[in-house]
Structure formats: structure tokens, C-alpha cells
Design a protein around this motif. Structure first.
Motif, short mmCIF file in Angstrom:
data_model
loop_
_atom_site.label_atom_id
_atom_site.label_comp_id
_atom_site.label_asym_id
_atom_site.label_seq_id
_atom_site.Cartn_x
_atom_site.Cartn_y
_atom_site.Cartn_z
N ARG A 16 -8.12 -3.06 -121.41
CA ARG A 16 -7.20 -3.42 -122.50
C ARG A 16 -6.32 -4.58 -122.05
O ARG A 16 -6.45 -5.06 -120.93
CB ARG A 16 -6.35 -2.22 -122.92
CG ARG A 16 -5.55 -1.59 -121.82
CD ARG A 16 -4.68 -0.45 -122.32
NE ARG A 16 -3.71 -0.12 -121.31
CZ ARG A 16 -3.92 0.72 -120.29
NH1 ARG A 16 -5.09 1.34 -120.20
NH2 ARG A 16 -2.99 0.94 -119.39
N ILE A 18 -4.54 -7.99 -121.20
CA ILE A 18 -4.98 -9.33 -120.78
C ILE A 18 -6.41 -9.29 -120.23
O ILE A 18 -7.23 -10.16 -120.55
CB ILE A 18 -4.00 -9.88 -119.71
CG1 ILE A 18 -2.61 -10.11 -120.34
CG2 ILE A 18 -4.53 -11.18 -119.10
CD1 ILE A 18 -1.49 -10.32 -119.32
N ARG A 38 -9.96 2.21 -114.76
CA ARG A 38 -10.13 3.64 -114.51
C ARG A 38 -10.94 4.29 -115.62
O ARG A 38 -11.70 5.21 -115.39
CB ARG A 38 -8.77 4.32 -114.35
CG ARG A 38 -8.10 3.98 -113.03
CD ARG A 38 -6.65 4.36 -113.05
NE ARG A 38 -5.98 3.72 -114.18
CZ ARG A 38 -4.73 3.94 -114.54
NH1 ARG A 38 -4.00 4.78 -113.85
NH2 ARG A 38 -4.21 3.31 -115.57
N PRO A 175 2.05 -15.70 -116.04
CA PRO A 175 2.70 -15.68 -117.35
C PRO A 175 4.08 -15.03 -117.31
O PRO A 175 4.36 -14.21 -116.42
CB PRO A 175 1.76 -14.83 -118.22
CG PRO A 175 0.73 -14.25 -117.32
CD PRO A 175 1.01 -14.67 -115.92
#
Ligand code: NAP
Length: 234
Positions: A16, A18, A38, A175
């Protein structure tokens, strides 16, 4: 056609946020993928190696990289991205939070490169580490997170010296705030407070792809970028 077509990348923390955006963007460009998280989510992408793999487990990462290299003939790119965060006053962070940030963010990055690199030597390649502004500046109430991110930045910068002569480029992508689930339950604030105005995971993935798509005669060492809503203090 992207210059990345036909290359093979291993992305950690790909289920999920980035990592998923990076994986999808690379897949769109015809990159073969080994995905670690995981949960082992394959994001519904075709013809990828996706395994339940905790980046704190070097053996699990070695196995993922071996499987990816066997399937696609080697590895060209590794994106150590899996990360966790817990913010707050230093003395209030639990022992579990201290260990998790250092183990997942820092050791998980060392392990990802350690596992992928043997399959990258002899090919032109890229290490693109998902670090953070927190890897460039000391930020308030993020001391251990910063320590883990400075560690990633140091590792990647130092590897540049070692790997450049092998044709492997090493970059830190740093970022500021990105609207993902990251650390929301661990002091980054509630969704409605912190997410509006932040960058998207896709904004960051575009920077990763930009770094990877530079012509091979040059290399980007570090990219730093923040949402327009965020100051440049720190
Ligand atoms: P996220 O949405 O919370 O996603 C984290 C990813 O890491 C998930 O895919 C998660 O998958 C995986 N992960 C967590 N622990 C893991 C472990 N032990 N082993 C393997 N995979 C693990 O976070 P994000 O915002 O995308 O952040 C990705 C990276 O960018 C992190 O390194 C973070 O420090 C950095 N970053 C984030 C921001 C931000 O504002 N969001 C800003 C700068 C830098 P599973 O749960 O399935 O394992």
C-alpha cells in the motif's frame, strides 16, 4: 516506450501507500517485479513475484530476491521502501516503537540491498531508497524516526562510492508529508487533520520513476520535495 521496459525491480513495503504506487507505475512501464510486504499483496498485478516477507528477516528477503532473479533473469533495481513511524516526545516512545523503527526502516533497508545486490552485479542498476525529509533534518518529536531515516540516507550515500564503479546508481528520495496511512495511529495526527494538502503516493512514485529514467551517463544522488502547504523549517 520507457527505458525501464524489461528491467526487474524489487520493491519492499509494496502492499500500500508509496510502495504500491511505485510498483504500479513500474509495472505500467513493463518492469518485472518482486514485491515484499508482510501481507504479501500482489496488488492484482500480473506476472509478479509477491511474497509475505518481513524486511526484518534477511533470509526472507534473500529468498524473495532469489525467486525474483530466477523468474526474470536477475535484478536491476531495488527500492527499499518499507517503513514505520511513531512520533512523540523521546521518553514517551515505547521500547517496541524504538525497535520497530530502527529494525524496519534502517535494518530493513540494509537487508533489502544486501539481498538484492548479488543479483544486480554485472548489470547496470539502481538502488532508490525511500528516505524522508526526516533523513535530512532533525524534526521535533521525530527523534528515532529521524535516526532511522538519517541511517538510510547514510547507507545509500556511502554505497554510492562502492557501487558506482559497478554501474549501479544510488539515490535517496526524501519526501515531506504524503497522504497515506503512515503513522496515523502513532502520532502523525488524525486523517482529517494531517492529510489534506499533502502530496500523493503517486507524486512520490513519479519522482522515483524520474530518478530511474535518467540516462545512464548521470545519476541523481538525492531528491528533496515537500507539499506546498509545508514550510521548509527544520
Ligand atoms: P504506509 O502507507 O504505511 O505503507 C507502509 C508499507 O510498508 C506497507 O506496504 C506495509 O505493508 C510495509 N511494511 C511495514 N512494515 C513492514 C515490515 N516489517 N516488513 C515488510 N513490509 C512492511 O507508508 P508510506 O507512507 O507508503 O511510507 C513508505 C515509505 O516512505 C516509508 O519508508 C516512510 O518512512 C517513507 N515516507 C513516508 C512519508 C509520508 O508522509 N507518508 C514521508 C516521507 C517518507 P504490510 O503492512 O503489508 O507489511
Amino acid at each position: 516506450m520507457s527505458m525501464l521496459e524489461g528491467k526487474t525491480a524489487v520493491v519492499t513495503g509494496a502492499s500500500r501507500g508509496i510502495g504500491a504506487a511505485v510498483a504500479r507505475m513500474l509495472h505500467d512501464r513493463g518492469v518485472n517485479l518482486g514485491l515484499a510486504s508482510r501481507s504479501g499483496d500482489d496488488l492484482g498485478l500480473t506476472d509478479v513475484v509477491a511474497k509475505a516477507c518481513d524486511v526484518r528477516d534477511l533470509d526472507a528477503l534473500i529468498q524473495l530476491c532469489e525467486e525474483t532473479a530466477a523468474r526474470f533473469g536477475g535484478i536491476d533495481i531495488v527500492v527499499p521502501n518499507a517503513g514505520v513511524g511513531a512520533y512523540g516526545p523521546f521518553l514517551e516512545l515505547s521500547r517496541e516503537h524504538l525497535d520497530e523503527m530502527l529494525d524496519v526502516n534502517l535494518k530493513g533497508t540494509v537487508y533489502a540491498v544486501r539481498a538484492a545486490l548479488p543479483h544486480m552485479l554485472g548489470r547496470e542498476g539502481d538502488v532508490v531508497t525511500l528516505a524522508s525529509e526526516a533523513g535530512r533534518r532533525g524534526l521535533p518529536y521525530e527523534a528515532v524516526y529521524c535516526a532511522s531515516k538519517f541511517g538510510q540516507v547514510g547507507l545509500t550515500r556511502a554505497l554510492d562510492h562502492e557501487l558506482r564503479e559497478h554501474g549501479i546508481r544510488c539515490a535517496n528520495v526524501c519526501p515531506g508529508g504524503v497522504a497515506t496511512d503512515f503513522a496515523l495511529e502513532e502520532g502523525r495526527g488524525r486523517t482529517e487533520d494531517v492529510l489534506p494538502g499533502m502530496m500523493t503516493a503517486e507524486d512520490v512514485a513519479e519522482v522515483v520513476v524520474f530518478v530511474l529514467e535518467r540516462p545512464r551517463h548521470m545519476r541523481i544522488l538525492e531528491t528533496a520535495f515537500r507539499p506546498i502547504t509545508e514550510g521548509s523549517w527544520g
